[in-house]
Structure formats: C-alpha cells, structure tokens
Design an enzyme around this catalytic site. Sequence first.
Site, PDB file in Angstrom:
ATOM      1  N   GLU A 229       0.791  -1.235   0.000  1.00  0.00           N
ATOM      2  CA  GLU A 229       0.000   0.000   0.000  1.00  0.00           C
ATOM      3  C   GLU A 229       0.825   1.288   0.000  1.00  0.00           C
ATOM      4  O   GLU A 229       0.684   2.153   0.867  1.00  0.00           O
ATOM      5  CB  GLU A 229      -0.973   0.001   1.185  1.00  0.00           C
ATOM      6  CG  GLU A 229      -1.967  -1.150   1.130  1.00  0.00           C
ATOM      7  CD  GLU A 229      -3.045  -1.082   2.198  1.00  0.00           C
ATOM      8  OE1 GLU A 229      -4.133  -1.632   1.969  1.00  0.00           O
ATOM      9  OE2 GLU A 229      -2.788  -0.481   3.275  1.00  0.00           O
ATOM     10  N   GLU A 349      -6.123  -7.736  -1.283  1.00  0.00           N
ATOM     11  CA  GLU A 349      -6.743  -7.648   0.038  1.00  0.00           C
ATOM     12  C   GLU A 349      -8.196  -7.255  -0.155  1.00  0.00           C
ATOM     13  O   GLU A 349      -8.487  -6.270  -0.829  1.00  0.00           O
ATOM     14  CB  GLU A 349      -6.074  -6.597   0.934  1.00  0.00           C
ATOM     15  CG  GLU A 349      -4.655  -6.907   1.383  1.00  0.00           C
ATOM     16  CD  GLU A 349      -4.140  -5.869   2.395  1.00  0.00           C
ATOM     17  OE1 GLU A 349      -4.974  -5.180   3.033  1.00  0.00           O
ATOM     18  OE2 GLU A 349      -2.906  -5.747   2.534  1.00  0.00           O
TER      19      GLU A 349
END
Length: 432
Positions: A229, A349
């Site tokens: 991320e 995710e």
Amino acid sequence: MGQRNHSNHVLSSHLPFQFQSLFLATSLLSISPPHLPSNFSINRMQGSTDMSEAWPMVERNGTQILTKDEPFVIHGFNTYWLMVFAVDPETRHKITDVFSEAKEAGLNTCRTWAFNDGGWRALQVSPFNYDEEVFQALDFVLSEARKHRIRLILSLCNNWNDYGGRSQYIKWGQESGLDLTSDDDFFSDTTLKSYYKAFVEAVLTRTNTITNIEYKNDATILAWEIINEPRCPSDPSGDTLQAWIEEMSAFVKSIDPVHLVQVGLEGFYGPSTPELMELNPDNYSGVVGTDFIRNHQAPSIDLASVHIYPDVWLSHSDQDDHIKFVQNWMDQHMSDSKDPLKMPIVFAEFGISIRDERFGTGFRELFMDTVYGTFLRSLEAGGPGGGCILWQLFPEGAEHMDDGYAVVLAKYPSTFSLVSLQSKRLSDGAST
C-alpha cells in the site's frame, strides 16, 4: 491494509448498522456459479505434498497467470504474521495449522510479509544486518507452504509503521546523519534506497536451510510485492512514487527475472486518468501520490494489484451502496487490466471488520460472495486472469492478533462453506 494497525485495529465510531438476514440468504443463493473456460483450474497440484515432486513455476502470458501452460486462478488468503510466529517453537505449529485449514477449504495462495524492519523479532535488524534465526523462520514458512502446495506472494516492505515499514528506514537514515524530514523521503533518498535494495537482494538470493532451494528459484513463490500500500502524498503528481516503482521493480527483475512482480497498490486512480478519479472512494484518494494505470505501466510489473475496504473507505452505512461500490470498483479495474494494461489482476486484500458495529458476519459473507462472484463473471466473459485474496485467515488460537478482519473458518461454518463453494466453482470450471 491502509492507515490501520494490522495487529491492533482501532475504528472510529459509526452509526449502528442493521443487516437483514433474509436479504443475505437470498443474495448468496442468487449468485450462481459461472461456467469457466474448460482449462481453468485453481490448482492442478491439489493433494500432492511430496516436496521432491517437480512443481512448475507460476508464469504470466498476457492477461493470464499460468502453470505449465495451463491457466491458474488465485483463490487466496492473507496471513501476514507467519514469519514472526515461526520464530518461536511454541507458536510455529500455527503456520502448519493455517496452511492445513486453507488447503481443506480449497485455497491455493497465501500473501504474507517477508519483512520485519527493526524492533521485536526483526528480520532486518539494521541496514545490511539480518537475523539468521528469523530468516530460518521464513525458510520454515516457505517449506510448509510447499508441503501443502500453497503458493506465496511475499511482500518486501510496508508503507505503514507495522513491522517497521518505511518509517523505520527513515529512523535508520536519521541515525546515520541524513537530513530527512518526511517518511516520503523513503522513495527518493539514495541511501535509503540502497538499504532497501540490499534487503531485497538478501531475501531473493537466500538459500532455504530446509529445502536447499534458493528463493529466486523456488516455485512456491508466486510473486514478489515491492511494498504494501505505497502512498507519497507529498508529491500528488505521482512522479516520485512512479520513479521508485520503476527502479525497484527493475532491480527485483535484475536478480530474479523468473518470478512475477506486483506493486502492492490499493488501486486509487490518479492524475493520468482524471476521468476515472470519480470512482475513488473520496477526493483524498486521488492525491496520495499513487496512480493505478500509470504505476502498472512500469515495464517490470506483471500483476495489477488492488485492495477493497468499503467499511473504511465509505463512511455511510447503506448496505446496497457498499455492494454497488465493490462491484463498480472491481469492474473498472478488471476492465483496465484487460486494456490498456493487458495484465492479470489480483485483488490482493479484501475484507470487512466485524468489530465495526455497522457490520456482522452476515454482511461479511455477502461482501465476500460479491467479490468472488464479480471476479468469476468477468473471467467467464473473457476478462483478465488473476484472482482474489481474503484479508485475513486465522487458525484457532491466534485470535489475540485479530484486528477485526480475522476469519477463523473453524468458528464460522457458513464462511467455510462460502470459501469452499468458490473453490468448487473454479474446479467445476475445469471440467465443463
């Protein structure tokens, strides 16, 4: 996960959320299994645990992921703490437990951290200094995954503070006398980049002390993820992060040209596609320095990576809007992965926290089924390959690590059935 502590998740207060069980039951039943192309399979090697048996590398051909020229669909789970648990003989069996439970449900891929920078049980104790005991724990994770025929996506750094992350690199740089003022300096400072590259090289060239296989030659590894991320809000143009992605992905490929590489993005659209920025969950997402299309056009990137967290990204409680967001978010990213990116897509995710009072296990299962069904319908229609990876799977006895997103299959039979159904959908597609 973004802006959340993976081991101690704290949610802001929200309005109560009432979920209709009848709506859930109807929705779950309404998503029928699509008919996949006849050569699709989630795992051609299921049931084999002989480590000496040849296991083909995972490869990419255009928008598809392949093993031995046969399409491979990722049906996966995240369990980020495997390496740390493997250090301690008292908790090492949890690695075997989670792989066994995952295999029983038909899951074939695990995404986990191959980093821990500074602090307790650090793999990278300091720049150029790595803990052999922790490295051997990572060896164990790879060997157990191989035994259970579970592929691994290994992440090499964190944007967030958990397990060190880029803030730890900043601390190391400051301790060495560098004038660093922001965590975003991680992406531009030459010395910090040398720390990262040295660590990456140490991992990729590691020879497993159990299997005697060099990591860069190990078919257990499906892909390397260069950072979880990433964001660089100090440069909303995206130029700083883009340069880092291009440099680091090329560096990984220079050492290991065989394994696939992904960035680890959340999937926010940026300045290169202003017409798509309205699909982001909020305005801020478009100015955090990431750019889904541009970032994935880096020459050494093989897989598009996207995350899905409507519970955090959307502040309201309307269940229909959450589901519509998920479908639109996935559809647009799958379309972009097919063209212009022409690469497979991994929803690396996706999760819902049942600690959020708006949601419960019923909504989580509807959300999961929506993700699974949306991806499968795209695949049936000729969309890109890749797959979906649940955040996150825990075995029993690890609940103290739960951030609200943990799925303990033994405690939720209906969730186990849902995951197993997805496995069956994919397997049935191989025989139609």
